[in-house]
Design a protein around this motif. Structure first.
Motif, PDB file in Angstrom:
ATOM      1  N   ASP A   1       2.244   3.283 -13.116  1.00 29.69           N
ATOM      2  CA  ASP A   1       0.877   3.034 -12.682  1.00 29.69           C
ATOM      3  C   ASP A   1       0.249   4.348 -12.252  1.00 29.69           C
ATOM      4  O   ASP A   1       0.863   5.115 -11.505  1.00 29.69           O
ATOM      5  CB  ASP A   1       0.858   2.032 -11.525  1.00 29.69           C
ATOM      6  N   GLY A   2      -0.948   4.612 -12.720  1.00 26.56           N
ATOM      7  CA  GLY A   2      -1.660   5.830 -12.359  1.00 26.56           C
ATOM      8  C   GLY A   2      -2.970   5.547 -11.648  1.00 26.56           C
ATOM      9  O   GLY A   2      -3.825   6.412 -11.586  1.00 26.56           O
ATOM     10  N   SER A   3      -3.109   4.341 -11.080  1.00 28.69           N
ATOM     11  CA  SER A   3      -4.379   3.976 -10.448  1.00 28.69           C
ATOM     12  C   SER A   3      -4.496   4.441  -9.004  1.00 28.69           C
ATOM     13  O   SER A   3      -5.598   4.666  -8.516  1.00 28.69           O
ATOM     14  CB  SER A   3      -4.580   2.458 -10.501  1.00 28.69           C
ATOM     15  N   GLY A   4      -3.381   4.524  -8.293  1.00 28.30           N
ATOM     16  CA  GLY A   4      -3.431   4.836  -6.869  1.00 28.30           C
ATOM     17  C   GLY A   4      -3.805   3.637  -6.014  1.00 28.30           C
ATOM     18  O   GLY A   4      -3.909   3.749  -4.799  1.00 28.30           O
TER      19      GLY A   4
ATOM     20  N   ARG B   1       0.862  -1.183   0.000  1.00 24.12           N
ATOM     21  CA  ARG B   1       0.000   0.000   0.000  1.00 24.12           C
ATOM     22  C   ARG B   1       0.895   1.229   0.000  1.00 24.12           C
ATOM     23  O   ARG B   1       1.947   1.245   0.634  1.00 24.12           O
ATOM     24  CB  ARG B   1      -0.902  -0.002   1.220  1.00 24.12           C
ATOM     25  N   TYR B   2       0.477   2.255  -0.725  1.00 27.21           N
ATOM     26  CA  TYR B   2       1.242   3.497  -0.786  1.00 27.21           C
ATOM     27  C   TYR B   2       0.276   4.656  -0.923  1.00 27.21           C
ATOM     28  O   TYR B   2      -0.898   4.483  -1.256  1.00 27.21           O
ATOM     29  CB  TYR B   2       2.229   3.473  -1.963  1.00 27.21           C
ATOM     30  N   ARG B   3       0.812   5.834  -0.662  1.00 29.21           N
ATOM     31  CA  ARG B   3       0.035   7.047  -0.917  1.00 29.21           C
ATOM     32  C   ARG B   3       1.003   8.172  -1.231  1.00 29.21           C
ATOM     33  O   ARG B   3       2.146   8.167  -0.801  1.00 29.21           O
ATOM     34  CB  ARG B   3      -0.870   7.408   0.255  1.00 29.21           C
ATOM     35  N   ALA B   4       0.517   9.096  -1.985  1.00 35.18           N
ATOM     36  CA  ALA B   4       1.285  10.301  -2.298  1.00 35.18           C
ATOM     37  C   ALA B   4       0.737  11.432  -1.456  1.00 35.18           C
ATOM     38  O   ALA B   4      -0.477  11.547  -1.274  1.00 35.18           O
ATOM     39  CB  ALA B   4       1.172  10.637  -3.778  1.00 35.18           C
TER      40      ALA B   4
ATOM     41  N   ARG C   1      -1.813  14.126  -6.495  1.00 32.37           N
ATOM     42  CA  ARG C   1      -2.870  13.140  -6.753  1.00 32.37           C
ATOM     43  C   ARG C   1      -2.390  12.169  -7.809  1.00 32.37           C
ATOM     44  O   ARG C   1      -1.884  12.572  -8.853  1.00 32.37           O
ATOM     45  CB  ARG C   1      -4.139  13.840  -7.231  1.00 32.37           C
ATOM     46  N   ILE C   2      -2.548  10.867  -7.540  1.00 35.19           N
ATOM     47  CA  ILE C   2      -2.172   9.825  -8.490  1.00 35.19           C
ATOM     48  C   ILE C   2      -3.312   9.669  -9.498  1.00 35.19           C
ATOM     49  O   ILE C   2      -4.433   9.315  -9.126  1.00 35.19           O
ATOM     50  CB  ILE C   2      -1.931   8.476  -7.765  1.00 35.19           C
TER      51      ILE C   2
END
Length: 155
Positions: free
Chosen positions: A109-112, A70-73, A77-78
């Protein structure tokens, strides 16, 4: 108030006084909810630098040979939008690049959504994740090291 309640309240006040009060959180900008980032629906006049946060693989899945990261920016915004024109979008947008075990290639990957990697052999592995702007310039990066245990069966 019952005696026990007064005693607990007095103890809490004394403990707070003895230890010092925690530092006050900075006040949110006028008109914003406490603890919420700005709504990503209007242009921002200034933005802090983007950063990437990546969790260790989920242990239950890793025990079965499935790597779920799991990740987050933060401050980005991804989304699956690419190219130089997207650099002017506010709030800032981008995507991630992923490389497994120093492979000569990566994927974007651009899904988030969480990264799911399967069929890695048992043993040590690493996954490099780069937070990229729409032109693929890396803005932040993290490497996650983990060991896939010996397991039987498929997932």
């Amino acid at each position: 108030m019952p005696a026990f309640g007064k005693l607990a309240l007095t103890a809490a006040v004394l403990l707070t006084a003895a230890c010092g009060a925690p530092p006050a959180a900075p006040a949110p900008p006028p008109g914003t909810a406490v603890g919420w980032p700005p709504a990503p629906v209007v242009p921002l006049p200034s933005q802090p630098p983007p950063s990437l946060v990546v969790d260790a693989p989920l242990p239950d899945q890793l025990a079965m040979g499935l790597v779920v990261l799991r990740y987050r920016a933060e401050n980005l915004r991804i989304v699956p939008v690419y190219g130089p024109a997207a650099l002017d979008v506010s709030p800032r947008i981008g995507h991630i690049h992923v490389t497994v075990d120093d492979a000569a290639w990566h994927w974007a990957d651009g899904s988030g959504e969480p990264l799911i990697i399967q069929s890695l052999p048992a043993g040590p592995h690493k996954v490099w994740i780069g937070l990229a702007d729409p032109t693929h310039k890396i803005l932040d990066e993290k490497t996650v090291n983990f060991v896939v245990p010996v397991h039987s069966g498929h997932h």
